[in-house]
Design an enzyme around this catalytic site. Structure first.
Site, PDB file in Angstrom:
ATOM      1  N   ALA A   1      -1.152  12.132   1.071  1.00  0.00           N
ATOM      2  CA  ALA A   1      -1.786  13.145   1.922  1.00  0.00           C
ATOM      3  C   ALA A   1      -3.212  13.442   1.455  1.00  0.00           C
ATOM      4  CB  ALA A   1      -0.954  14.429   1.928  1.00  0.00           C
ATOM      5  N   CYS A   2      -3.460  13.328   0.166  1.00  0.00           N
ATOM      6  CA  CYS A   2      -4.818  13.389  -0.376  1.00  0.00           C
ATOM      7  C   CYS A   2      -5.317  11.944  -0.358  1.00  0.00           C
ATOM      8  CB  CYS A   2      -4.798  13.956  -1.794  1.00  0.00           C
ATOM      9  SG  CYS A   2      -6.422  14.099  -2.517  1.00  0.00           S
ATOM     10  N   TYR A   3      -5.971  11.560   0.718  1.00  0.00           N
ATOM     11  CA  TYR A   3      -6.251  10.163   1.034  1.00  0.00           C
ATOM     12  C   TYR A   3      -6.755   9.315  -0.127  1.00  0.00           C
ATOM     13  CZ  TYR A   3      -5.686  11.384   5.975  1.00  0.00           C
ATOM     14  OH  TYR A   3      -5.201  11.806   7.170  1.00  0.00           O
TER      15      TYR A   3
ATOM     16  N   GLU B   1      -3.008  -4.790  -3.097  1.00  0.00           N
ATOM     17  CA  GLU B   1      -3.555  -5.718  -4.082  1.00  0.00           C
ATOM     18  C   GLU B   1      -3.630  -5.079  -5.467  1.00  0.00           C
ATOM     19  OE1 GLU B   1      -6.056  -6.308  -0.238  1.00  0.00           O
ATOM     20  OE2 GLU B   1      -4.876  -4.721  -1.172  1.00  0.00           O
TER      21      GLU B   1
ATOM     22  N   ASN C   1       0.844  -1.194   0.000  1.00  0.00           N
ATOM     23  CA  ASN C   1       0.000   0.000   0.000  1.00  0.00           C
ATOM     24  C   ASN C   1       0.880   1.244   0.000  1.00  0.00           C
ATOM     25  OD1 ASN C   1       0.579  -0.877   2.743  1.00  0.00           O
ATOM     26  ND2 ASN C   1      -0.885   0.632   3.488  1.00  0.00           N
ATOM     27  N   VAL C   2       0.399   2.267  -0.707  1.00  0.00           N
ATOM     28  CA  VAL C   2       1.107   3.542  -0.804  1.00  0.00           C
ATOM     29  C   VAL C   2       0.080   4.631  -0.528  1.00  0.00           C
ATOM     30  CG1 VAL C   2       2.458   5.093  -2.273  1.00  0.00           C
ATOM     31  CG2 VAL C   2       2.688   2.603  -2.538  1.00  0.00           C
TER      32      VAL C   2
ATOM     33  N   CYS D   1     -10.303  -4.689   0.675  1.00  0.00           N
ATOM     34  CA  CYS D   1     -11.390  -3.719   0.692  1.00  0.00           C
ATOM     35  C   CYS D   1     -12.316  -3.970  -0.502  1.00  0.00           C
ATOM     36  CB  CYS D   1     -10.837  -2.294   0.659  1.00  0.00           C
ATOM     37  SG  CYS D   1     -10.139  -1.795  -0.941  1.00  0.00           S
TER      38      CYS D   1
ATOM     39  N   CYS E   1     -10.738  -3.243  -3.935  1.00  0.00           N
ATOM     40  CA  CYS E   1      -9.805  -4.279  -4.395  1.00  0.00           C
ATOM     41  C   CYS E   1     -10.549  -5.531  -4.846  1.00  0.00           C
ATOM     42  CB  CYS E   1      -8.802  -4.618  -3.295  1.00  0.00           C
ATOM     43  SG  CYS E   1      -7.554  -3.335  -3.101  1.00  0.00           S
TER      44      CYS E   1
END
Length: 168
Positions: A72-74, A81, A68-69, A113, A116
């Site tokens: 800041a902008c969620y 995945e 996962n990466v 999620c 994904c």
């Protein structure tokens, strides 16, 4: 795209009555889980501190990993995945046997999620998803079990759209 082409790609590894034609050996499952745990170490998650890794096994037995990466902008972050699947597709692989997903949660198995699950579904419904814990234990599911009654590429075929009374 012809309906037959879509069916061929999206029913990968399926036999009669949708049974899996491939059987993934236990040693390969363990190695895939180990690779997902290693990928987790590369996670960039300064906001949630929730590390996730994935290891994707292609039909040709090639493994693509992802982590996962966050951003800041969620909503611009990417899950492990989808990261692994995007890497595979960018290298020309679109048929998958399995994916193992790892996190640091000890009390429950990591689960993909909804986004994904839908992304996995794009590449078929009958391939394996290994939900793991850090100790290497796992639950084995198929994409179809994680996303039943799903929407996929076949629903966008021209024949189906044309037969819809609302589009006439």
């Amino acid at each position: 795209i012809l309906a037959a082409e879509v069916a061929l790609v999206h029913n990968n590894c399926q036999g009669i009555f949708g049974l899996l034609l491939h059987e993934i050996r236990m040693d390969i499952v363990k190695k895939l889980i180990q690779q997902s745990q290693e990928a987790k170490k590369q996670a960039y998650c300064p906001y949630s501190k929730f590390r996730v890794g994935a290891a994707l096994l292609t039909l040709e037995n090639h493994v693509f990993t992802g982590c996962n990466v966050e951003n800041a902008c969620y909503n611009l972050g990417i899950c492990a995945e989808r990261n692994a699947m995007a890497k595979a597709v960018s290298e020309g692989c679109k048929v998958f046997k399995a994916i193992a997903i790892a996190s640091d949660m000890n009390d429950q198995f990591i689960s993909p999620c909804g986004g994904c699950r839908q992304f996995m579904r794009e590449f078929g419904t009958n391939w394996d998803v290994f939900l793991t814990k850090p100790d290497g234990s796992y639950l084995e599911k198929t994409v179809d079990e994680l996303l039943p009654i799903s929407f996929g590429p076949a629903e966008l075929l021209t024949e189906k759209l044309v037969s819809n009374k609302w589009l006439k």
